[in-house]
Design a protein around this motif. Structure first.
Motif, PDB file in Angstrom:
ATOM      1  N   THR A 107      25.761  30.819  34.022  1.00  0.00           N
ATOM      2  CA  THR A 107      26.707  30.222  34.959  1.00  0.00           C
ATOM      3  C   THR A 107      27.408  31.353  35.683  1.00  0.00           C
ATOM      4  O   THR A 107      27.720  32.380  35.087  1.00  0.00           O
ATOM      5  CB  THR A 107      27.769  29.313  34.285  1.00  0.00           C
ATOM      6  OG1 THR A 107      28.513  30.068  33.321  1.00  0.00           O
ATOM      7  CG2 THR A 107      27.131  28.106  33.633  1.00  0.00           C
ATOM      8  N   SER A 108      27.627  31.171  36.973  1.00  0.00           N
ATOM      9  CA  SER A 108      28.368  32.145  37.771  1.00  0.00           C
ATOM     10  C   SER A 108      29.652  31.484  38.248  1.00  0.00           C
ATOM     11  O   SER A 108      29.667  30.291  38.563  1.00  0.00           O
ATOM     12  CB  SER A 108      27.541  32.614  38.966  1.00  0.00           C
ATOM     13  OG  SER A 108      26.394  33.298  38.517  1.00  0.00           O
ATOM     14  N   HIS A 109      30.718  32.278  38.295  1.00  0.00           N
ATOM     15  CA  HIS A 109      32.048  31.771  38.626  1.00  0.00           C
ATOM     16  C   HIS A 109      32.735  32.740  39.564  1.00  0.00           C
ATOM     17  O   HIS A 109      32.601  33.955  39.416  1.00  0.00           O
ATOM     18  CB  HIS A 109      32.907  31.633  37.359  1.00  0.00           C
ATOM     19  CG  HIS A 109      32.248  30.843  36.291  1.00  0.00           C
ATOM     20  ND1 HIS A 109      32.506  29.509  36.096  1.00  0.00           N
ATOM     21  CD2 HIS A 109      31.317  31.188  35.365  1.00  0.00           C
ATOM     22  CE1 HIS A 109      31.765  29.073  35.090  1.00  0.00           C
ATOM     23  NE2 HIS A 109      31.033  30.077  34.637  1.00  0.00           N
ATOM     24  N   GLY A 110      33.495  32.205  40.496  1.00  0.00           N
ATOM     25  CA  GLY A 110      34.346  33.030  41.339  1.00  0.00           C
ATOM     26  C   GLY A 110      35.745  33.054  40.766  1.00  0.00           C
ATOM     27  O   GLY A 110      36.120  32.174  39.989  1.00  0.00           O
ATOM     28  N   PHE A 111      36.520  34.065  41.118  1.00  0.00           N
ATOM     29  CA  PHE A 111      37.940  34.102  40.765  1.00  0.00           C
ATOM     30  C   PHE A 111      38.711  33.658  41.997  1.00  0.00           C
ATOM     31  O   PHE A 111      38.598  34.282  43.057  1.00  0.00           O
ATOM     32  CB  PHE A 111      38.382  35.521  40.374  1.00  0.00           C
ATOM     33  CG  PHE A 111      37.645  36.095  39.194  1.00  0.00           C
ATOM     34  CD1 PHE A 111      37.676  35.468  37.959  1.00  0.00           C
ATOM     35  CD2 PHE A 111      36.937  37.273  39.316  1.00  0.00           C
ATOM     36  CE1 PHE A 111      37.007  35.999  36.873  1.00  0.00           C
ATOM     37  CE2 PHE A 111      36.269  37.822  38.237  1.00  0.00           C
ATOM     38  CZ  PHE A 111      36.298  37.185  37.008  1.00  0.00           C
ATOM     39  N   VAL A 112      39.462  32.567  41.872  1.00  0.00           N
ATOM     40  CA  VAL A 112      40.235  32.087  43.009  1.00  0.00           C
ATOM     41  C   VAL A 112      41.685  31.851  42.597  1.00  0.00           C
ATOM     42  O   VAL A 112      41.981  31.577  41.429  1.00  0.00           O
ATOM     43  CB  VAL A 112      39.648  30.795  43.632  1.00  0.00           C
ATOM     44  CG1 VAL A 112      38.222  31.004  44.108  1.00  0.00           C
ATOM     45  CG2 VAL A 112      39.731  29.629  42.680  1.00  0.00           C
ATOM     46  N   ASP A 113      42.568  31.958  43.580  1.00  0.00           N
ATOM     47  CA  ASP A 113      43.983  31.675  43.392  1.00  0.00           C
ATOM     48  C   ASP A 113      44.134  30.163  43.237  1.00  0.00           C
ATOM     49  O   ASP A 113      43.648  29.400  44.081  1.00  0.00           O
ATOM     50  CB  ASP A 113      44.766  32.176  44.610  1.00  0.00           C
ATOM     51  CG  ASP A 113      46.243  31.945  44.488  1.00  0.00           C
ATOM     52  OD1 ASP A 113      46.664  30.771  44.624  1.00  0.00           O
ATOM     53  OD2 ASP A 113      46.971  32.927  44.263  1.00  0.00           O
ATOM     54  N   GLY A 115      46.626  28.271  43.669  1.00  0.00           N
ATOM     55  CA  GLY A 115      47.455  27.641  44.693  1.00  0.00           C
ATOM     56  C   GLY A 115      46.749  27.465  46.014  1.00  0.00           C
ATOM     57  O   GLY A 115      46.931  26.456  46.693  1.00  0.00           O
ATOM     58  N   THR A 116      45.933  28.431  46.379  1.00  0.00           N
ATOM     59  CA  THR A 116      45.281  28.406  47.693  1.00  0.00           C
ATOM     60  C   THR A 116      43.779  28.162  47.630  1.00  0.00           C
ATOM     61  O   THR A 116      43.159  27.847  48.620  1.00  0.00           O
ATOM     62  CB  THR A 116      45.493  29.747  48.412  1.00  0.00           C
ATOM     63  OG1 THR A 116      44.837  30.784  47.658  1.00  0.00           O
ATOM     64  CG2 THR A 116      46.970  30.068  48.566  1.00  0.00           C
ATOM     65  N   PHE A 117      43.200  28.334  46.469  1.00  0.00           N
ATOM     66  CA  PHE A 117      41.756  28.285  46.250  1.00  0.00           C
ATOM     67  C   PHE A 117      41.012  29.335  47.081  1.00  0.00           C
ATOM     68  O   PHE A 117      39.842  29.208  47.360  1.00  0.00           O
ATOM     69  CB  PHE A 117      41.178  26.878  46.457  1.00  0.00           C
ATOM     70  CG  PHE A 117      40.774  26.264  45.145  1.00  0.00           C
ATOM     71  CD1 PHE A 117      41.710  25.948  44.188  1.00  0.00           C
ATOM     72  CD2 PHE A 117      39.443  26.049  44.850  1.00  0.00           C
ATOM     73  CE1 PHE A 117      41.346  25.422  42.967  1.00  0.00           C
ATOM     74  CE2 PHE A 117      39.058  25.516  43.635  1.00  0.00           C
ATOM     75  CZ  PHE A 117      40.020  25.196  42.689  1.00  0.00           C
ATOM     76  N   ARG A 118      41.720  30.376  47.445  1.00  0.00           N
ATOM     77  CA  ARG A 118      41.088  31.509  48.128  1.00  0.00           C
ATOM     78  C   ARG A 118      40.631  32.518  47.088  1.00  0.00           C
ATOM     79  O   ARG A 118      41.259  32.682  46.047  1.00  0.00           O
ATOM     80  CB  ARG A 118      42.060  32.172  49.087  1.00  0.00           C
ATOM     81  CG  ARG A 118      42.366  31.324  50.299  1.00  0.00           C
ATOM     82  CD  ARG A 118      43.284  32.081  51.248  1.00  0.00           C
ATOM     83  NE  ARG A 118      43.375  31.385  52.494  1.00  0.00           N
ATOM     84  CZ  ARG A 118      42.751  31.779  53.600  1.00  0.00           C
ATOM     85  NH1 ARG A 118      42.020  32.857  53.613  1.00  0.00           N
ATOM     86  NH2 ARG A 118      42.883  31.083  54.706  1.00  0.00           N
ATOM     87  N   ALA A 119      39.547  33.205  47.415  1.00  0.00           N
ATOM     88  CA  ALA A 119      39.029  34.236  46.515  1.00  0.00           C
ATOM     89  C   ALA A 119      40.109  35.277  46.242  1.00  0.00           C
ATOM     90  O   ALA A 119      40.931  35.576  47.110  1.00  0.00           O
ATOM     91  CB  ALA A 119      37.801  34.899  47.141  1.00  0.00           C
ATOM     92  N   MET A 120      40.088  35.787  45.009  1.00  0.00           N
ATOM     93  CA  MET A 120      41.056  36.812  44.654  1.00  0.00           C
ATOM     94  C   MET A 120      40.347  38.003  44.034  1.00  0.00           C
ATOM     95  O   MET A 120      39.224  37.878  43.542  1.00  0.00           O
ATOM     96  CB  MET A 120      42.107  36.274  43.683  1.00  0.00           C
ATOM     97  CG  MET A 120      41.597  36.063  42.273  1.00  0.00           C
ATOM     98  SD  MET A 120      42.868  35.947  40.990  1.00  0.00           S
ATOM     99  CE  MET A 120      43.992  34.783  41.645  1.00  0.00           C
ATOM    100  N   ASN A 121      41.015  39.124  44.081  1.00  0.00           N
ATOM    101  CA  ASN A 121      40.533  40.337  43.428  1.00  0.00           C
ATOM    102  C   ASN A 121      41.210  40.398  42.068  1.00  0.00           C
ATOM    103  O   ASN A 121      42.371  40.779  41.951  1.00  0.00           O
ATOM    104  CB  ASN A 121      40.876  41.562  44.277  1.00  0.00           C
ATOM    105  CG  ASN A 121      40.340  42.843  43.689  1.00  0.00           C
ATOM    106  OD1 ASN A 121      40.343  43.042  42.474  1.00  0.00           O
ATOM    107  ND2 ASN A 121      39.890  43.736  44.553  1.00  0.00           N
TER     108      ASN A 121
END
Length: 144
Positions: A107-113, A115-121
């Motif tokens: 499974t692959s996952h992104g890291f998102v905020d 509150g905003t569902f924007r990608a995060m570092n």
């Protein structure tokens, strides 16, 4: 780090042939992934309270042998890769006493905020969590 989770195939997870349905393997992967995160010393809900969500971006699953009602399975989970913006887990499902998996996947996952569902570092925002995930990566041995 490799985490092991025990699963017993439930009747509702089987199809008319008495074999565990293909759709339950990703659910078992989620159980193993949740256990893996706990073994890092944090829970999924704590990560979410920090403002980090890990939406699924891809799932793969290969099936080699069927499993049946009441089979006692071991599902292993490990981090295969992590970058500041995403990570990939690898899974294997084993029957007792067998060295070859009955199934394996990722499974692959992104890291998102959250509150905003924007990608995060993640590396910049939560360096310790990022480092713990990065440090958990184990290379498979040549036979694995």
């Amino acid at each position: 780090m490799i985490s092991e989770s025990k699963i017993i195939v439930r009747y509702q997870e089987t199809d008319q042939m008495g074999i565990a349905h293909h759709s339950v393997y990703p659910v078992w992967f989620e159980v193993a992934r949740t256990d893996f995160i706990k073994k890092l010393g944090i829970t999924y809900s704590e990560i979410e309270k920090m403002g980090v969500m890990l939406p699924l971006t891809e799932v793969t699953c290969k099936y080699y042998k069927g499993t049946r009602y009441e089979d006692e399975l071991t599902v292993t989970a490990r981090v295969l890769s992590v970058s500041p913006s995403r990570m990939t887990f690898g899974y294997q499902v084993f029957l007792p006493g067998e060295k070859r998996p009955v199934s394996e996947g990722t499974t692959s996952h992104g890291f998102v905020d959250s509150g905003t569902f924007r990608a995060m570092n993640l590396k910049k925002r939560f360096p310790k969590l990022y480092q713990d995930l990065f440090d958990s990566i184990e290379l498979r041995d040549a036979g694995g």
